[in-house]
Design an enzyme around this catalytic site. Structure first.
Site, PDB file in Angstrom:
ATOM      1  CB  SER A 165      -0.917   0.136   1.082  1.00  0.00           C
ATOM      2  OG  SER A 165      -1.452  -1.085   1.530  1.00  0.00           O
ATOM      3  CB  SER A 198      -3.054 -10.868 -13.112  1.00  0.00           C
ATOM      4  OG  SER A 198      -2.849 -10.575 -11.829  1.00  0.00           O
ATOM      5  CG  ASP A 510       1.380  45.594  -7.092  1.00  0.00           C
ATOM      6  OD1 ASP A 510       1.703  44.827  -6.173  1.00  0.00           O
ATOM      7  OD2 ASP A 510       0.173  45.456  -7.844  1.00  0.00           O
ATOM      8  CG  HIS A 515       3.614  41.490  -9.992  1.00  0.00           C
ATOM      9  ND1 HIS A 515       2.825  40.960 -11.085  1.00  0.00           N
ATOM     10  CD2 HIS A 515       2.888  41.854  -9.041  1.00  0.00           C
ATOM     11  CE1 HIS A 515       1.315  41.122 -10.668  1.00  0.00           C
ATOM     12  NE2 HIS A 515       1.404  41.751  -9.471  1.00  0.00           N
ATOM     13  CB  ILE A 530       2.420  37.464 -14.426  1.00  0.00           C
ATOM     14  CG1 ILE A 530       1.816  37.617 -12.694  1.00  0.00           C
ATOM     15  CG2 ILE A 530       2.200  35.958 -14.524  1.00  0.00           C
ATOM     16  CD1 ILE A 530       0.267  37.637 -13.030  1.00  0.00           C
ATOM     17  N   GLY A 533      -1.230  43.749 -13.984  1.00  0.00           N
ATOM     18  CA  GLY A 533      -2.134  44.338 -14.879  1.00  0.00           C
ATOM     19  C   GLY A 533      -2.224  45.695 -14.833  1.00  0.00           C
ATOM     20  CD  GLN A 724      27.990  80.936 -12.842  1.00  0.00           C
ATOM     21  OE1 GLN A 724      27.689  82.209 -12.058  1.00  0.00           O
ATOM     22  NE2 GLN A 724      27.886  79.925 -12.673  1.00  0.00           N
TER      23      GLN A 724
HETATM   24  P1  NAI Z   1       1.470 -10.140 -12.989  1.00  0.00           P
HETATM   25  O1  NAI Z   1       2.066 -10.801 -11.874  1.00  0.00           O
HETATM   26  O2  NAI Z   1       0.443 -10.969 -13.816  1.00  0.00           O
HETATM   27  O3  NAI Z   1       2.310  -9.398 -13.729  1.00  0.00           O
HETATM   28  C1  NAI Z   1       3.495  -8.482 -13.417  1.00  0.00           C
HETATM   29  C2  NAI Z   1       4.689  -8.786 -14.196  1.00  0.00           C
HETATM   30  O4  NAI Z   1       5.741  -8.012 -13.616  1.00  0.00           O
HETATM   31  C3  NAI Z   1       5.009 -10.179 -14.227  1.00  0.00           C
HETATM   32  O5  NAI Z   1       5.082 -10.730 -15.360  1.00  0.00           O
HETATM   33  C4  NAI Z   1       6.545 -10.238 -13.393  1.00  0.00           C
HETATM   34  O6  NAI Z   1       7.480 -10.955 -14.135  1.00  0.00           O
HETATM   35  C5  NAI Z   1       7.008  -8.780 -13.852  1.00  0.00           C
HETATM   36  N1  NAI Z   1       7.937  -8.251 -12.865  1.00  0.00           N
HETATM   37  C6  NAI Z   1       7.827  -8.414 -11.568  1.00  0.00           C
HETATM   38  N2  NAI Z   1       8.919  -7.858 -10.982  1.00  0.00           N
HETATM   39  C7  NAI Z   1       9.748  -7.503 -12.107  1.00  0.00           C
HETATM   40  C8  NAI Z   1      10.859  -6.736 -12.175  1.00  0.00           C
HETATM   41  N3  NAI Z   1      11.531  -6.372 -10.988  1.00  0.00           N
HETATM   42  N4  NAI Z   1      11.253  -6.174 -13.421  1.00  0.00           N
HETATM   43  C9  NAI Z   1      10.362  -6.444 -14.408  1.00  0.00           C
HETATM   44  N5  NAI Z   1       9.348  -7.038 -14.104  1.00  0.00           N
HETATM   45  C10 NAI Z   1       9.043  -7.675 -13.163  1.00  0.00           C
HETATM   46  O7  NAI Z   1       0.394  -8.855 -12.120  1.00  0.00           O
HETATM   47  P2  NAI Z   1      -0.651  -8.114 -12.719  1.00  0.00           P
HETATM   48  O8  NAI Z   1      -1.883  -8.441 -11.880  1.00  0.00           O
HETATM   49  O9  NAI Z   1      -0.740  -7.879 -14.172  1.00  0.00           O
HETATM   50  O10 NAI Z   1      -0.086  -6.814 -11.967  1.00  0.00           O
HETATM   51  C11 NAI Z   1       0.361  -5.659 -12.967  1.00  0.00           C
HETATM   52  C12 NAI Z   1       0.435  -4.268 -12.356  1.00  0.00           C
HETATM   53  O11 NAI Z   1      -0.908  -4.041 -11.648  1.00  0.00           O
HETATM   54  C13 NAI Z   1       1.342  -4.561 -10.774  1.00  0.00           C
HETATM   55  O12 NAI Z   1       1.908  -3.077 -10.717  1.00  0.00           O
HETATM   56  C14 NAI Z   1       0.368  -4.592  -9.906  1.00  0.00           C
HETATM   57  O13 NAI Z   1       0.786  -4.280  -8.558  1.00  0.00           O
HETATM   58  C15 NAI Z   1      -1.001  -3.799 -10.180  1.00  0.00           C
HETATM   59  N6  NAI Z   1      -2.072  -4.189  -9.785  1.00  0.00           N
HETATM   60  C16 NAI Z   1      -2.743  -5.316 -10.128  1.00  0.00           C
HETATM   61  C17 NAI Z   1      -4.147  -5.715  -9.588  1.00  0.00           C
HETATM   62  C18 NAI Z   1      -4.880  -6.626 -10.193  1.00  0.00           C
HETATM   63  O14 NAI Z   1      -6.017  -6.771  -9.773  1.00  0.00           O
HETATM   64  N7  NAI Z   1      -4.162  -7.454 -11.077  1.00  0.00           N
HETATM   65  C19 NAI Z   1      -4.724  -4.760  -8.467  1.00  0.00           C
HETATM   66  C20 NAI Z   1      -3.675  -3.623  -8.200  1.00  0.00           C
HETATM   67  C21 NAI Z   1      -2.466  -3.380  -8.914  1.00  0.00           C
END
Ligand code: NAI
Length: 736
Positions: A165, A198, A510, A515, A530, A533, A724
């Site tokens: 987070s 994912s 001013d 300014h 700026i 005016g 003078q």
């Molecule tokens: P994913 O795991 O499918 O894709 C992330 C990719 O980043 C992977 O292929 C991984 O090999 C690559 N990766 C990891 N570390 C790396 C590095 N140091 N250098 C280069 N590549 C690296 O995950 P996803 O879900 O597609 O996530 C993509 C982004 O979205 C992430 O930043 C994730 O935190 C963010 N995200 C995803 C959410 C979701 O619901 N899928 C929710 C909120 C955020």
């Protein structure tokens, strides 16, 4: 039908594009013509291990479909290397999608240093490294689109994801500043908080939801935000399953819990807690300036009324309706403005008078025979009424000075301004209008020399955001702006302001750092300091006087302007003028941009026939008249001898109340010499300028002419040595 959004010729780098969301982005960009760098480290979802197959697989798919792509297997922490891959393969970099990510979920107490650090290194530091490597290339080509990937976990918090987070909301902070810094180079930076099925979410989202939350339902937002036609910058979007929403900050009206000269206490915070947390009528601040502005507003409020009240001009709206009646007619503290030729000259230079224009010499050289104060200097004399804090005292209105704008200005002169003097100014709140988007306070200021009214100003002060009280919208007290005629202008004059213009103009009183101080200007939302005016106002009035009144200040009667837009020092002001009888309508534009900066404006001129009545009558009531007449009488007997001794023509400009009251010539060169009223017929050898009173003191022997010269009371030009000889005459022949 709208044309499809294409990315031909664009080079896109997507990090973590070997799977999940990144893969969907890479495929979508390639399908629409982009050349894509598919970056992926190829480790597992916790950031362990690495490999090339994830990126290779996506590159192969793009190529199979006829697209252009190359793979890169570096970690995002090596941003330079990844950007180099783009430059080596395709020669440029246009778009960066920071997407790579991993998870190290743990409840807070169990997070190890390593779990904390690796999350920050991949998400926050990785996005920084990649973006920084691309930044200068984008700046040079004046185009760039950047995406940061945040998360609902960062925005709202999520159990077990403290490290994640923190890094994810850090990315929003990074994006906010990049959006500001990149804007002038056409680099836009936006943030997405996606939800998609994912490998990262497979253990978090329920199975059926995983299916419907395809990465393909996120990619179109990312593509749109990265398109060259998209103006969005600094936005934050939640997106998932085909739904997209935009987020923004909201802030309560808040409360100012400190009183003037009192310690601030936690009890006062507690007592105001409900108000501090009450989101009714909350504002939606978009820029840091609004935050700073609020604090400045609170400070001025504490200074002015010392009271505890809400900290926003919107509360003016709630108190203003009842307060109007008390504020209207309120007399501002009177004050006196004393000025000399120095201030008049400094003002003239501030509004562009220059020795390059011979007709301006009389505004910038006190030795000019017709030295004059520019009529618009009348506004400087009176402006202390509103700048000296007088507005802070208005009963029933508490004003947030950070939200005060100078909307319009009216100035009327009843006679030319004296070249130096002391004017007493009395200001009054003539009326208050509610324009919905803000309140307009009309402040009338009358300036007197002793009991004689010299000029009248009406300042229209706009209080942004404090309208909507249901108050009246118009008033018969308003000196109204008037639309320009609907035809091409009759005359156009231009002047290029200097880079020093605002720095010079502010010396006239001013002192607002907006300014001159770049930091202050940027806090106020401007690229650089700026111009005032009222400085532009002075330029325009000068143009009109020159074009239609022969630069004769006695022809100036009144001016009205509406301020529309700021001007930057160095820009060229273009005054467009229309003559309709004695009224000259005008508007002022910035030549370089075509923007109108002063609109619906006019200058009223005194008709030529009325001018004489306005100027002091020649010689009337002047004590020096008697002396000149007496010198003339005595020369009749000794003139011949004097002409031989002196051989010079002397012109005298005798001033009264700051204006030239009479001109006299003592001719001791031609025939047997003579004295007559008016300028020298032919040319004068020496010209003297001094007041009627000082002239008397000189001839009565009370004032030494040399001392008067060095102290500036007597001005002389031409052949000074001849003067003078003149002293001798005055000694011998001017005694009564
Ligand atoms: P994913 O795991 O499918 O894709 C992330 C990719 O980043 C992977 O292929 C991984 O090999 C690559 N990766 C990891 N570390 C790396 C590095 N140091 N250098 C280069 N590549 C690296 O995950 P996803 O879900 O597609 O996530 C993509 C982004 O979205 C992430 O930043 C994730 O935190 C963010 N995200 C995803 C959410 C979701 O619901 N899928 C929710 C909120 C955020």
């Amino acid at each position: 039908m709208a044309l499809p959004l294409r990315f031909d010729g664009r080079v896109v780098l997507v990090t973590g594009a070997g799977g999940g969301l990144g893969q969907a982005y890479a495929l979508a960009f390639a399908k629409r013509g982009a050349s894509v760098v598919v970056n992926d480290l190829g480790g597992d979802h916790r950031g362990i291990g690495k490999g090339s197959s994830a990126a290779d697989k996506v590159v192969a798919e793009i190529r199979r479909k006829g697209g252009k792509a190359v793979a890169n297997y570096d970690s995002v922490e090596a941003g330079e290397k990844i950007v180099k891959t783009a430059l080596d393969a395709f020669g440029r970099i246009d778009i960066v999608v920071n997407n790579a990510g991993i998870l190290r979920d743990r409840t807070f107490g169990r997070i190890s240093d390593e779990d904390w650090d690796i999350i920050h290194r991949v998400h926050l530091r990785g996005s920084f490294q990649v973006t920084r490597a691309a930044w200068d290339h984008m700046k040079k080509q004046n185009f760039g689109r950047i995406i940061m990937t945040s998360s609902a976990s960062g925005i709202y918090g999520n159990f077990g994801q403290a490290n994640y987070s923190a890094a994810k909301l850090g990315l929003l902070g990074l994006a906010n500043t990049l959006a500001i810094e990149g804007k002038k180079s056409n680099i836009h930076c936006n943030t997405v908080a996606p939800t998609a099925g994912s490998r990262l979410t497979q253990n978090i989202l329920p199975g059926d939801l995983l299916e419907t939350m395809k990465p393909d339902y996120v990619a179109p937002l990312v593509l749109w935000l990265c398109h060259e036609s998209c103006e969005e910058n600094g936005g934050l979007f939640e997106v998932g399953g085909g739904w997209i929403g935009k987020l923004r900050w909201e802030r309560t009206l808040g409360a100012c819990v400190r009183q003037k000269n009192q310690p601030m206490t936690p009890e006062a915070v507690k007592a105001n807690w409900q108000k501090i947390c009450d989101f009714d009528n909350a504002s939606k601040p978009q820029r840091i300036q609004e935050s700073v502005g609020n604090i400045i507003g609170a400070l001025s409020q504490i200074e002015s009324d010392g009271g505890i009240s809400t900290n926003d001009t919107s509360h003016v709206a709630s108190t203003a309706t009842s307060g109007f009646a008390r504020a209207i007619g309120y007399k501002l503290p009177p004050f006196s403005s004393t000025y000399t030729e120095l201030e008049a000259i400094m003002y003239a230079l501030g509004v562009g008078a220059s020795p390059k224009d011979p007709e301006d010499l009389k505004f910038i050289y006190e030795g000019s025979s017709d030295f004059s104060c520019l009529p618009t200097f009348g506004v400087i004399i009176a402006q202390k009424s509103i700048m000296g804090g007088g507005l802070a005292e208005l009963p029933g209105l508490s004003i947030n000075f950070a939200k005060v704008l100078h909307g319009e200005q009216y100035l009327e002169l009843y006679k030319p301004l004296p070249r130096a003097g002391k004017l007493r100014c009395e200001g009054v709140v003539a009326d208050i209008l509610d324009k919905g988007s803000g309140l307009v306070i009309l402040v009338d200021v009358y300036s007197y020399a002793e009991s004689e009214l010299i000029c009248y100003n009406q300042f229209s002060v706009f209080l942004v955001g404090s309208g909507g009280t249901g108050g009246k919208r118009t008033s018969d007290k308003v000196k109204a702006a008037v639309a320009i005629p609907n035809r091409p202008p009759d005359a156009v004059l231009t002047d290029t302001t200097s880079l020093n213009q605002a720095a010079l103009y502010r010396l006239s009183g001013d002192w607002n750092p907006l300014h001159v101080d770049p930091n202050f200007a940027s806090l106020a939302g401007f690229d650089k300091p700026i111009l005032h005016g009222l400085c532009t106002f002075g330029f325009s009035a000068r143009h009109i006087l020159r074009q239609f009144a022969d630069t004769d200040v006695s022809r100036f009667k009144a001016i009205k302007v509406r301020f529309v837009k700021p001007v930057y020092p160095g820009q060229t002001l273009q005054t467009e003028m229309w003559k309709e009888g004695n009224r000259i309508h005008f508007q002022t534009k910035i030549q370089e941009t075509g923007d109108i900066v002063i609109s619906n404006a006019y200058v009223d001129l005194v008709p030529t026939s009325g001018v004489l009545a306005k100027t002091p009558s020649e010689g009337g009531k002047l004590q020096s008249t008697l002396i000149f007449e007496e010198i003339g009488r005595r020369l009749k007997t000794v003139g011949h001898e004097m002409v031989k001794k002196v051989s010079g023509v002397f012109e005298w400009h005798i001033t009264k109340g700051g204006n030239i009251g009479a001109k006299w010539t003592i001719d001791l060169k031609n025939d047997s010499g003579k004295v007559y009223q008016g300028p020298a017929k032919g040319s004068a050898d020496t010209t003297f300028i001094l007041s009627d009173e000082d002239f008397m003191e000189v001839v009565l022997g009370k004032l030494d002419p040399q001392k008067a010269f060095f102290s500036g009371r007597l001005k002389a030009r031409g052949n000074i040595m001849l003067s003078q000889k003149l002293q001798m005459i005055l000694k011998e022949h001017a005694r009564l």
